[in-house]
Write a protein that holds these residues in place. Structure first.
Motif, PDB file in Angstrom:
ATOM      1  N   ALA A   1       0.808  -1.212   0.000  1.00 48.78           N
ATOM      2  CA  ALA A   1       0.000   0.000   0.000  1.00 48.78           C
ATOM      3  C   ALA A   1       0.844   1.265   0.000  1.00 48.78           C
ATOM      4  O   ALA A   1       0.393   2.314  -0.484  1.00 48.78           O
ATOM      5  N   LEU A   2       2.050   1.199   0.543  1.00 55.42           N
ATOM      6  CA  LEU A   2       2.855   2.410   0.716  1.00 55.42           C
ATOM      7  C   LEU A   2       4.046   2.506  -0.238  1.00 55.42           C
ATOM      8  O   LEU A   2       4.832   3.450  -0.140  1.00 55.42           O
ATOM      9  N   LEU A   3       4.175   1.572  -1.170  1.00 55.88           N
ATOM     10  CA  LEU A   3       5.299   1.624  -2.114  1.00 55.88           C
ATOM     11  C   LEU A   3       5.344   2.934  -2.893  1.00 55.88           C
ATOM     12  O   LEU A   3       6.403   3.554  -3.044  1.00 55.88           O
ATOM     13  N   LEU A   4       4.193   3.359  -3.388  1.00 58.61           N
ATOM     14  CA  LEU A   4       4.159   4.586  -4.191  1.00 58.61           C
ATOM     15  C   LEU A   4       4.449   5.807  -3.336  1.00 58.61           C
ATOM     16  O   LEU A   4       5.057   6.774  -3.801  1.00 58.61           O
ATOM     17  N   VAL A   5       4.031   5.757  -2.070  1.00 61.51           N
ATOM     18  CA  VAL A   5       4.345   6.854  -1.154  1.00 61.51           C
ATOM     19  C   VAL A   5       5.846   6.927  -0.908  1.00 61.51           C
ATOM     20  O   VAL A   5       6.443   8.001  -0.881  1.00 61.51           O
ATOM     21  N   GLY A   6       6.465   5.765  -0.717  1.00 61.99           N
ATOM     22  CA  GLY A   6       7.916   5.727  -0.516  1.00 61.99           C
ATOM     23  C   GLY A   6       8.669   6.325  -1.685  1.00 61.99           C
ATOM     24  O   GLY A   6       9.643   7.062  -1.500  1.00 61.99           O
ATOM     25  N   GLY A   7       8.209   6.022  -2.905  1.00 58.12           N
ATOM     26  CA  GLY A   7       8.839   6.614  -4.076  1.00 58.12           C
ATOM     27  C   GLY A   7       8.650   8.120  -4.131  1.00 58.12           C
ATOM     28  O   GLY A   7       9.570   8.863  -4.477  1.00 58.12           O
TER      29      GLY A   7
ATOM     30  N   VAL B   1      -0.876  12.114   1.069  1.00 53.60           N
ATOM     31  CA  VAL B   1      -1.124  11.525   2.386  1.00 53.60           C
ATOM     32  C   VAL B   1      -2.543  10.973   2.485  1.00 53.60           C
ATOM     33  O   VAL B   1      -2.765   9.858   2.980  1.00 53.60           O
ATOM     34  N   VAL B   2      -3.511  11.739   2.002  1.00 56.66           N
ATOM     35  CA  VAL B   2      -4.906  11.292   2.078  1.00 56.66           C
ATOM     36  C   VAL B   2      -5.089   9.995   1.302  1.00 56.66           C
ATOM     37  O   VAL B   2      -5.730   9.035   1.777  1.00 56.66           O
ATOM     38  N   GLY B   3      -4.530   9.943   0.107  1.00 58.26           N
ATOM     39  CA  GLY B   3      -4.629   8.729  -0.697  1.00 58.26           C
ATOM     40  C   GLY B   3      -3.981   7.540  -0.017  1.00 58.26           C
ATOM     41  O   GLY B   3      -4.508   6.422  -0.050  1.00 58.26           O
ATOM     42  N   ALA B   4      -2.819   7.762   0.613  1.00 59.28           N
ATOM     43  CA  ALA B   4      -2.120   6.675   1.300  1.00 59.28           C
ATOM     44  C   ALA B   4      -2.952   6.130   2.451  1.00 59.28           C
ATOM     45  O   ALA B   4      -3.067   4.912   2.642  1.00 59.28           O
ATOM     46  N   VAL B   5      -3.566   7.024   3.226  1.00 63.65           N
ATOM     47  CA  VAL B   5      -4.385   6.590   4.368  1.00 63.65           C
ATOM     48  C   VAL B   5      -5.620   5.842   3.884  1.00 63.65           C
ATOM     49  O   VAL B   5      -5.957   4.763   4.398  1.00 63.65           O
ATOM     50  N   LEU B   6      -6.314   6.395   2.896  1.00 59.75           N
ATOM     51  CA  LEU B   6      -7.522   5.744   2.378  1.00 59.75           C
ATOM     52  C   LEU B   6      -7.197   4.372   1.783  1.00 59.75           C
ATOM     53  O   LEU B   6      -7.915   3.390   2.025  1.00 59.75           O
ATOM     54  N   GLY B   7      -6.119   4.294   1.010  1.00 57.59           N
ATOM     55  CA  GLY B   7      -5.760   3.028   0.373  1.00 57.59           C
ATOM     56  C   GLY B   7      -5.354   1.968   1.375  1.00 57.59           C
ATOM     57  O   GLY B   7      -5.770   0.805   1.279  1.00 57.59           O
ATOM     58  N   THR B   8      -4.541   2.354   2.365  1.00 54.47           N
ATOM     59  CA  THR B   8      -4.070   1.385   3.350  1.00 54.47           C
ATOM     60  C   THR B   8      -5.217   0.868   4.216  1.00 54.47           C
ATOM     61  O   THR B   8      -5.369  -0.348   4.410  1.00 54.47           O
ATOM     62  N   LEU B   9      -6.037   1.779   4.735  1.00 51.16           N
ATOM     63  CA  LEU B   9      -7.163   1.357   5.568  1.00 51.16           C
ATOM     64  C   LEU B   9      -8.211   0.611   4.743  1.00 51.16           C
ATOM     65  O   LEU B   9      -8.858  -0.319   5.235  1.00 51.16           O
ATOM     66  N   GLY B  10      -8.372   1.028   3.487  1.00 49.97           N
ATOM     67  CA  GLY B  10      -9.326   0.341   2.616  1.00 49.97           C
ATOM     68  C   GLY B  10      -8.939  -1.100   2.362  1.00 49.97           C
ATOM     69  O   GLY B  10      -9.799  -1.988   2.311  1.00 49.97           O
TER      70      GLY B  10
ATOM     71  N   GLY C   1     -14.116  -0.996   4.940  1.00 52.21           N
ATOM     72  CA  GLY C   1     -12.948  -1.080   4.073  1.00 52.21           C
ATOM     73  C   GLY C   1     -13.300  -0.869   2.614  1.00 52.21           C
ATOM     74  O   GLY C   1     -12.613  -0.138   1.885  1.00 52.21           O
ATOM     75  N   LEU C   2     -14.389  -1.502   2.160  1.00 48.39           N
ATOM     76  CA  LEU C   2     -14.809  -1.330   0.770  1.00 48.39           C
ATOM     77  C   LEU C   2     -15.212   0.119   0.495  1.00 48.39           C
ATOM     78  O   LEU C   2     -14.931   0.662  -0.578  1.00 48.39           O
ATOM     79  N   ALA C   3     -15.860   0.746   1.474  1.00 49.68           N
ATOM     80  CA  ALA C   3     -16.233   2.157   1.317  1.00 49.68           C
ATOM     81  C   ALA C   3     -15.000   3.042   1.214  1.00 49.68           C
ATOM     82  O   ALA C   3     -14.954   3.993   0.415  1.00 49.68           O
ATOM     83  N   LEU C   4     -13.980   2.739   2.014  1.00 42.29           N
ATOM     84  CA  LEU C   4     -12.745   3.522   1.957  1.00 42.29           C
ATOM     85  C   LEU C   4     -12.022   3.319   0.628  1.00 42.29           C
ATOM     86  O   LEU C   4     -11.415   4.253   0.091  1.00 42.29           O
ATOM     87  N   LEU C   5     -12.072   2.108   0.091  1.00 42.60           N
ATOM     88  CA  LEU C   5     -11.463   1.872  -1.224  1.00 42.60           C
ATOM     89  C   LEU C   5     -12.193   2.672  -2.308  1.00 42.60           C
ATOM     90  O   LEU C   5     -11.556   3.222  -3.211  1.00 42.60           O
ATOM     91  N   ALA C   6     -13.517   2.724  -2.208  1.00 45.78           N
ATOM     92  CA  ALA C   6     -14.282   3.549  -3.158  1.00 45.78           C
ATOM     93  C   ALA C   6     -13.922   5.027  -2.997  1.00 45.78           C
ATOM     94  O   ALA C   6     -13.758   5.758  -3.986  1.00 45.78           O
TER      95      ALA C   6
ATOM     96  N   PHE D   1     -11.079   6.118  -1.908  1.00 47.79           N
ATOM     97  CA  PHE D   1      -9.718   6.244  -2.424  1.00 47.79           C
ATOM     98  C   PHE D   1      -9.738   6.485  -3.932  1.00 47.79           C
ATOM     99  O   PHE D   1      -9.064   7.382  -4.447  1.00 47.79           O
ATOM    100  N   ILE D   2     -10.535   5.698  -4.639  1.00 47.67           N
ATOM    101  CA  ILE D   2     -10.608   5.862  -6.094  1.00 47.67           C
ATOM    102  C   ILE D   2     -11.182   7.233  -6.445  1.00 47.67           C
ATOM    103  O   ILE D   2     -10.674   7.936  -7.333  1.00 47.67           O
ATOM    104  N   GLY D   3     -12.232   7.624  -5.724  1.00 50.73           N
ATOM    105  CA  GLY D   3     -12.812   8.941  -5.980  1.00 50.73           C
ATOM    106  C   GLY D   3     -11.840  10.069  -5.707  1.00 50.73           C
ATOM    107  O   GLY D   3     -11.747  11.033  -6.479  1.00 50.73           O
ATOM    108  N   TYR D   4     -11.075   9.949  -4.627  1.00 52.78           N
ATOM    109  CA  TYR D   4     -10.119  10.999  -4.284  1.00 52.78           C
ATOM    110  C   TYR D   4      -8.983  11.060  -5.302  1.00 52.78           C
ATOM    111  O   TYR D   4      -8.543  12.153  -5.701  1.00 52.78           O
ATOM    112  N   GLU D   5      -8.495   9.879  -5.728  1.00 58.52           N
ATOM    113  CA  GLU D   5      -7.382   9.856  -6.679  1.00 58.52           C
ATOM    114  C   GLU D   5      -7.763  10.478  -8.021  1.00 58.52           C
ATOM    115  O   GLU D   5      -6.906  10.986  -8.741  1.00 58.52           O
ATOM    116  N   ARG D   6      -9.044  10.435  -8.354  1.00 61.56           N
ATOM    117  CA  ARG D   6      -9.488  11.020  -9.623  1.00 61.56           C
ATOM    118  C   ARG D   6      -9.300  12.534  -9.648  1.00 61.56           C
ATOM    119  O   ARG D   6      -9.057  13.122 -10.705  1.00 61.56           O
ATOM    120  N   ARG D   7      -9.403  13.176  -8.480  1.00 57.99           N
ATOM    121  CA  ARG D   7      -9.350  14.638  -8.460  1.00 57.99           C
ATOM    122  C   ARG D   7      -8.155  15.192  -7.683  1.00 57.99           C
ATOM    123  O   ARG D   7      -8.005  16.416  -7.599  1.00 57.99           O
TER     124      ARG D   7
END
Length: 487
Positions: free
Chosen positions: A58-64, A196-205, A233-238, A240-246
């Motif tokens: 979940a955090l690989l992209l954040v590390g980069g 940061v928001v995306g990382a938290v949503l993705g990891t918890l999702g 978790g499924l709601a957080l993944l949804a 996450f996708i919505g947040y990443e779009r914008r």
């Protein structure tokens, strides 16, 4: 760059990646010993693998991103220190719960290391020298994947499972000593910010469904905790996708998935590497807890897979360059899935020549057909300027696939064993055999689905990426195309 700086950079990157890749495989052979010492049953064994894969993937992209913003050398150093400290925490863990938490922290430290080992090479080497440096990094990382279970087996049999974590301190200290001598030339931080928001949503999702799958055999699907974590978790993944779009600086650029080969290739990666993670997990447990293998013998059991891949992956990659990847990506996972299904022939005797080895050989042959064309197709499905991000995403998807497969198939196994607190060793032999056979048949079907997806969805790449240069696949997560990162 001087030859000395070149050697130091590669040596530091290799040592940094080795500790991460070894720890993703070495713990499998130690799981029975850990369970004997700390308890936890099958659920505890799943968490020990899943917690590490969860935070790492979940955090690989954040590390980069952190390496881009603050310098790869600095983030690499911080990652090394964190990995060493968390390894000690793992070695000293008094309970299964504290060990799981330490493993999650260790995975987070690994997420700092993996992208910045490669990023360090990219930052330091001129374009015409990167291919050879990345090739050395890939080769040594692959060797680490081979050596992990063998080293782990030796340590568990001769000392204690705690030493498989404590021994990480040695390569970490060596890497720290080396990287201190690497100068910061060409390692210039860039503008931007961490999502940061995306990382938290993705990891918890991801954590929500994984928790529900692992714990539901004990609590039941109707338990409020299972319902809340699964739905939440499924709601957080949804979200996450919505947040990443914008998001102005998304850690997961969703626009890449508009490219057909990239989307289909990652879907196939999720299935294939799910099986690649789940099949050794359950096989090693069964061989030790039912078949009577010691830790070293269990580690040696899967060695032919890696040997076959080393011998054949580049050759099949070259053929895929000539004939196109669709045939190989369609047939390879089906063959690999058939190999996993052959594990259903194993009974309590677990005779290696007649029962285990044939399945291992078929499985390894199928993977050899698959990994290089798969990685090359994913990279070739996007513009060259985005190849680095494409590789990072594919790397993360591979680890998330293993995480989800171990959790989901583990839930199936636990239902056959009678609950998540049980294990292969705690039930009747016939029950253990049946549960294992169900696990490998489901896993084999999952891998074969990856082949069907590829056969139906893959097209010729929009740009050529040499499959012969991607023999490590998403296990190692590197190819020569990654030299475009940060260039």
């Amino acid at each position: 760059m001087s030859p000395r700086q070149a050697r130091l950079t590669v040596a530091a990157a290799v040592l940094g990646s080795i500790v991460v890749f070894v720890d993703s495989t070495v713990v499998n052979v130690a799981l029975p010993a850990i369970a004997d010492d700390l308890g936890g049953g099958l659920a505890g064994q799943q968490w020990l693998s899943g917690a590490y894969l969860l935070t790492l993937g979940a955090l690989l992209l954040v590390g980069g991103s952190l390496g881009d913003l603050h310098g790869r050398r600095r983030m690499f150093t911080i990652g090394l220190v964190a990995f060493g400290v968390t390894s000690i925490l793992c070695a000293l863990a008094p309970t299964i719960e504290t060990l799981v938490v330490a493993r999650a922290l260790q995975g987070a430290a690994g997420a700092l290391l993996v992208p910045n080992t490669l990023g360090l090479i990219v930052a330091k080497f001129p374009r015409n020298e990167r291919g050879a440096a990345i090739g050395s990094w890939t080769a040594w990382s692959g060797i680490a994947m081979v050596g992990g279970p063998l080293i782990g087996g030796l340590i568990v049999d001769s000392a204690s499972w705690r030493w498989i974590f404590a021994i990480n301190v040695l390569p970490v200290l060596a890497a720290l000593a080396i990287v201190r001598q690497v100068d910061a030339e060409h390692d210039t931080p860039s503008a931007g910010r961490v999502d940061v928001v995306g990382a938290v949503l993705g990891t918890l999702g991801l954590a929500g469904p994984v928790f529900a799958l692992i714990e539901q055999p004990q609590l039941g699907w109707g338990h409020p905790v299972i319902v809340v974590t699964l739905v939440g978790g499924l709601a957080l993944l949804a979200a996450f996708i919505g947040y990443e779009r914008r998001a102005p600086h998304p850690m997961l650029p969703l626009a890449l998935f508009a490219q057909r080969n990239f989307a289909v290739g990652n879907a196939s990666t999720l299935a294939v590497y799910g099986g690649l993670g789940a099949s050794p997990f359950f096989l090693v447990l069964f061989l030790q807890q039912v078949g009577g293998y010691n830790a070293l013998e269990a580690g040696l059991a899967t060695l032919p897979v890696t040997i076959i891949m080393f011998l054949l992956s580049r050759r099949f990659g070259a053929l895929a360059d000539r004939w196109g990847p669709r045939l190989f990506m369609g047939a390879g996972p089906v063959v690999a899935g058939a190999g996993i299904a052959l594990f259903a022939r194993i009974d309590a005797s677990a005779d290696y020549p007649s029962q285990v080895l044939p399945a291992i050989v078929v499985f390894g042959f199928g993977l050899s057909l698959t990994v290089a064309p798969l990685t090359a197709t994913v990279l070739g499905g996007v513009p060259e300027s985005q190849a680095g991000m494409a590789s990072a995403i594919n790397n993360a998807v591979a680890r998330i696939g293993s995480l989800l497969a171990i959790a989901a198939i583990g839930a199936v196994v636990a239902s056959q064993l009678g609950g998540s607190g049980t294990s292969f060793a705690s039930v009747a032999t016939g029950t253990a055999e049946h549960a294992f056979h169900v696990a490998v048949l489901v896993t084999g079907a999952l891998v074969a689905i990856g082949g069907v997806l590829s056969a139906l969805g893959i097209e010729n790449p929009k740009r050529d990426v040499c499959a012969a240069d991607c023999p490590g696949g998403a296990v190692v997560g590197a190819s020569r195309e990654v030299e475009t990162v940060h260039a």
